[in-house]
Design a protein around this motif. Structure first.
Motif, PDB file in Angstrom:
ATOM      1  N   GLY A 161       0.697  -1.225  -0.164  1.00 45.13           N
ATOM      2  CA  GLY A 161       0.044  -0.015  -0.006  1.00 45.13           C
ATOM      3  C   GLY A 161       0.933   1.230  -0.093  1.00 45.13           C
ATOM      4  O   GLY A 161       2.151   1.260   0.028  1.00 45.13           O
ATOM      5  N   ARG A 162      -0.047   2.427   0.330  1.00 42.22           N
ATOM      6  CA  ARG A 162       0.660   3.571   0.042  1.00 42.22           C
ATOM      7  C   ARG A 162       0.562   4.378   1.325  1.00 42.22           C
ATOM      8  O   ARG A 162      -0.485   4.291   2.089  1.00 42.22           O
ATOM      9  CB  ARG A 162      -0.083   4.549  -1.212  1.00 42.22           C
ATOM     10  N   PRO A 163       1.779   5.244   1.616  1.00 44.73           N
ATOM     11  CA  PRO A 163       1.668   6.041   2.713  1.00 44.73           C
ATOM     12  C   PRO A 163       0.299   6.801   2.778  1.00 44.73           C
ATOM     13  O   PRO A 163      -0.173   7.018   3.918  1.00 44.73           O
ATOM     14  CB  PRO A 163       2.751   6.924   2.879  1.00 44.73           C
ATOM     15  N   GLU A 164      -0.262   7.474   1.793  1.00 44.83           N
ATOM     16  CA  GLU A 164      -1.481   8.278   1.964  1.00 44.83           C
ATOM     17  C   GLU A 164      -2.556   7.466   2.316  1.00 44.83           C
ATOM     18  O   GLU A 164      -3.483   7.910   2.687  1.00 44.83           O
ATOM     19  CB  GLU A 164      -1.621   9.284   0.744  1.00 44.83           C
ATOM     20  N   ASP A 165      -2.789   6.094   2.271  1.00 48.97           N
ATOM     21  CA  ASP A 165      -3.816   5.313   2.506  1.00 48.97           C
ATOM     22  C   ASP A 165      -4.162   5.601   4.175  1.00 48.97           C
ATOM     23  O   ASP A 165      -5.130   5.422   4.430  1.00 48.97           O
ATOM     24  CB  ASP A 165      -3.497   3.656   2.433  1.00 48.97           C
ATOM     25  N   LEU A 166      -2.951   5.616   4.995  1.00 49.54           N
ATOM     26  CA  LEU A 166      -3.185   5.706   6.495  1.00 49.54           C
ATOM     27  C   LEU A 166      -3.923   6.766   6.882  1.00 49.54           C
ATOM     28  O   LEU A 166      -4.596   6.686   7.881  1.00 49.54           O
ATOM     29  CB  LEU A 166      -1.736   5.760   6.966  1.00 49.54           C
ATOM     30  N   GLU A 167      -4.014   7.750   6.431  1.00 48.22           N
ATOM     31  CA  GLU A 167      -4.872   8.858   6.754  1.00 48.22           C
ATOM     32  C   GLU A 167      -6.522   8.745   6.591  1.00 48.22           C
ATOM     33  O   GLU A 167      -7.180   9.179   7.257  1.00 48.22           O
ATOM     34  CB  GLU A 167      -4.599  10.293   5.739  1.00 48.22           C
TER      35      GLU A 167
END
Lengths: 476, 143
Positions: A161-167
């Motif tokens: 996945g992508r770091p921006e998923d976490l938001e």
């Protein structure tokens, strides 16, 4: 349910005032039709919950509620640790942090329709689903510890996945306060081959299309428009969560007895929050929440791979991820005072209203997205937490359609094979390892999800934003 | 296992109830486990070729609790071994239970497993002797 035992508050709210050993009222959010269709056991179980020590507010019952074990499914209750409050493994459930996430795709319906069959086959062969399926990822003990502490953040760091998923995940993808050492060897062993698997029963992965928009402004914030294709994943913490639930249900029988707590139902086994068992369960349960978040993150990665192969132009951005079997420490107002309480939501979604500090910036104005999964072949919805939900239900809303017929009755009533061809005729491709599993999840074995969300909206729990219709359904 | 033993399922809205009936508590327990297998697939499809033994010791003499512990131990073995069981031989001695579970690895084509069992619950839990002298053991499973 016999409504003569209920006091009508308004057309979407019914109350049972405390009597006998009840320490708080029961508040049922439903219209007349839904409340009449609810099992009497829902009222009985909700009333039982209010007898537990340290309960604050009420036992809140969501419009999709049905007879569960201990707590009703669709039950919400908060406990104050400073007033002898308890935590109950049964109030969270076996499938800790079971939840739903929806991904955008950047594709329109007409891009999917011609290749729907191919997409269904690719998803079915890539995402392990059902009994006897195995995940590709096998974790060593240190990796398991890191996953249990790190949740979806761990998964993203591993390349899923992508770091921006976490938001776009509750708790920003990591449940704080997880204590991996509280997770038993058995729970770990049960999870060894289950990372990135969907599970079975009512768990699914669907490719859906936005069919209706109720609030264009909010839909725009979610990045959704008519005919947009999305992917929705419904699953939980798999074997690890189930084992933790099993173990603590037993430990809490003893803990409740030792604390002198009288249980109206063994399934309501609980321990004082300020006790060794209570604290140890909190640590283990939070680790299981991280397991569920990591699991949905890995499945997201697999879905992205499938789409990248078939639709190079697709962009699968996470819209939001919600959990509906949890117990979380939150601040809520009671009698004009803010108190830190542990809110059990069993088959209920957190629905923070606009402006809540826990929300990511992007959702500050519209409130928390609340994803409601329908039954196979029917609609799903995205709502957002309503401003009144804090006062009404400790910022909680429904989680799905809720069963209206038992599995046994459903498998006697329908045939999986026939259902699959009927749904295909309606434009929904269903893939599942088991025909009987499909029959048990027949759309009509569930309540009318449209009625459930209409009431959630009308009652002020959450506001309707968009409706999704399924195109492809992978059943576990 | 005597021929009189039998099992059945009973209704629960979200999940399913399993009930075993037999001449002895042991037989009722074994039949309940068989009822649990039948929630997943037709037990007749499972070849009882491999034996797994589960042992449980409780500190108290709670027979109801012992049933939940037993079913959860079988659920655990099914999960970690990825096996299904179609024959159970149970012995109970005071607070101890020992069960031989016979089955084979899950074969999705052959067994067509419908649903996974997450855990045995204390809901509708009962181990009791009927007026006719038979033993009944039952509870609701979370699936």
């Amino acid at each position: 349910m016999d409504i003569s035992q209920l006091e009508p508050v308004n057309e979407c709210l019914w109350r049972i005032s405390p009597t006998g050993k009840m320490r708080a009222p029961v508040l049922i959010f439903a219209d007349r039709e839904l409340v009449q269709a609810m099992d009497d056991k829902v009222a009985e179980q909700a009333a039982n919950v209010t007898t537990l020590p340290g309960i604050v507010g009420a036992c809140y019952v969501m419009p999709d509620a049905h007879w569960g074990y201990g707590f009703p499914i669709g039950g919400v209750a908060a406990f104050d640790p400073d007033r002898g409050g308890v935590i109950s493994a049964g109030g969270v459930g076996f499938d800790i942090s079971c939840g739903v996430r929806t991904l955008g795709t950047g594709l329109k319906r007409d891009a999917i329709e011609p290749v729907k069959q191919t997409l269904a086959e690719a998803l079915f062969s890539t995402i392990p689903a059902g009994v006897g399926s195995r995940g590709q990822i096998s974790l060593s003990e240190p990796e398991m510890d890191a996953m249990l502490a790190g949740g979806a953040k761990w998964a993203v760091e591993q390349g899923y996945g992508r770091p921006e998923d976490l938001e776009r995940i509750e708790e920003k993808g990591v449940m704080a306060g997880a204590v991996p050492s509280e997770v038993s060897a058995k729970a770990r062993k049960r999870q060894r081959r289950e990372m990135g698997t969907l599970g079975s029963g009512n768990h699914y992965l669907e490719v859906q299309v936005i069919s209706d928009i109720y609030s264009p402004e909010k839909a725009r914030v979610l990045g959704l428009d008519l005919d947009d294709v999305v992917v929705t994943i419904h699953c939980g913490s798999r074997g690890l969560g189930h084992q933790i639930g099993t173990e603590y249900l037993k430990k809490m029988q003893k803990a409740a007895q030792e604390a002198g707590i009288e249980l109206p139902d063994r399934e309501l086994a609980c321990a004082p929050l300020n006790s060794a068992v209570g604290q140890s369960y909190l640590g283990a349960m939070r680790a299981a929440i991280n397991c569920a978040l990591a699991n949905r993150q890995i499945i997201t990665h697999l879905v992205r791979k499938v789409f990248a192969d078939l639709f190079p132009e697709a962009n699968l951005a996470l819209i939001y991820d919600v959990s509906h079997n949890t117990c979380k420490l939150e601040s809520h107002g009671f009698d004009g005072k803010e108190r830190q309480v542990y809110v059990h939501r069993k088959g209920a979604t957190r629905a923070f209203g606009p402006g809540h500090p826990a929300l990511p910036e992007v959702f500050r104005e519209i409130g928390q997205p609340v994803i409601i999964g329908g039954s196979m072949g029917t609609a799903s919805y995205i709502l957002t937490g309503a401003p009144e939900s804090e006062k009404l239900s400790l910022s909680s809303a429904c989680h799905g359609a809720g069963r209206r017929m038992s599995r046994r009755q459903a498998s006697k009533t329908w045939q999986g094979k026939t259902l699959i061809s009927e749904l295909e005729h309606q434009g929904v491709i269903v893939r599942s390892p088991s025909f009987r599993g499909v029959a048990e999840e027949a759309p009509e074995a569930y309540k009318d999800v449209d009625a459930v969300v209409r009431v959630a909206d009308k009652a002020g729990l959450a506001s309707l934003v968009v409706k999704m219709r399924p195109l492809v359904c992978i059943k576990g | 296992m005597s021929k009189q033993g039998r099992w059945e399922h009973f209704e629960h809205m979200a999940d399913i109830g399993v009930r075993g009936i037999g001449e002895t508590p042991e037989e009722a327990f074994a039949q309940t486990a068989l009822a649990m297998t039948a929630v997943i697939c037709d037990p007749a499809l499972i070849n009882p070729q491999e034996k797994v033994t589960v042992e449980i010791a409780r500190e108290d003499d709670d027979l109801d609790g012992l049933l939940v512990d037993f079913l959860n131990a079988v659920i655990y073995e099914m999960a970690v071994r990825q096996m299904l069981f179609s024959r159970f031989q149970v012995s109970i001695d005071d607070h101890r239970l020992k069960a031989e579970c016979w089955g084979e690895p899950v074969d999705r084509e052959k067994h067509q497993p419908a649903v996974e069992v997450k855990g045995a619950t204390y809901t509708e839990l009962k181990v009791a002797r009927t007026e006719e002298g038979q033993w009944v053991a039952q509870c609701v499973l979370d699936v």
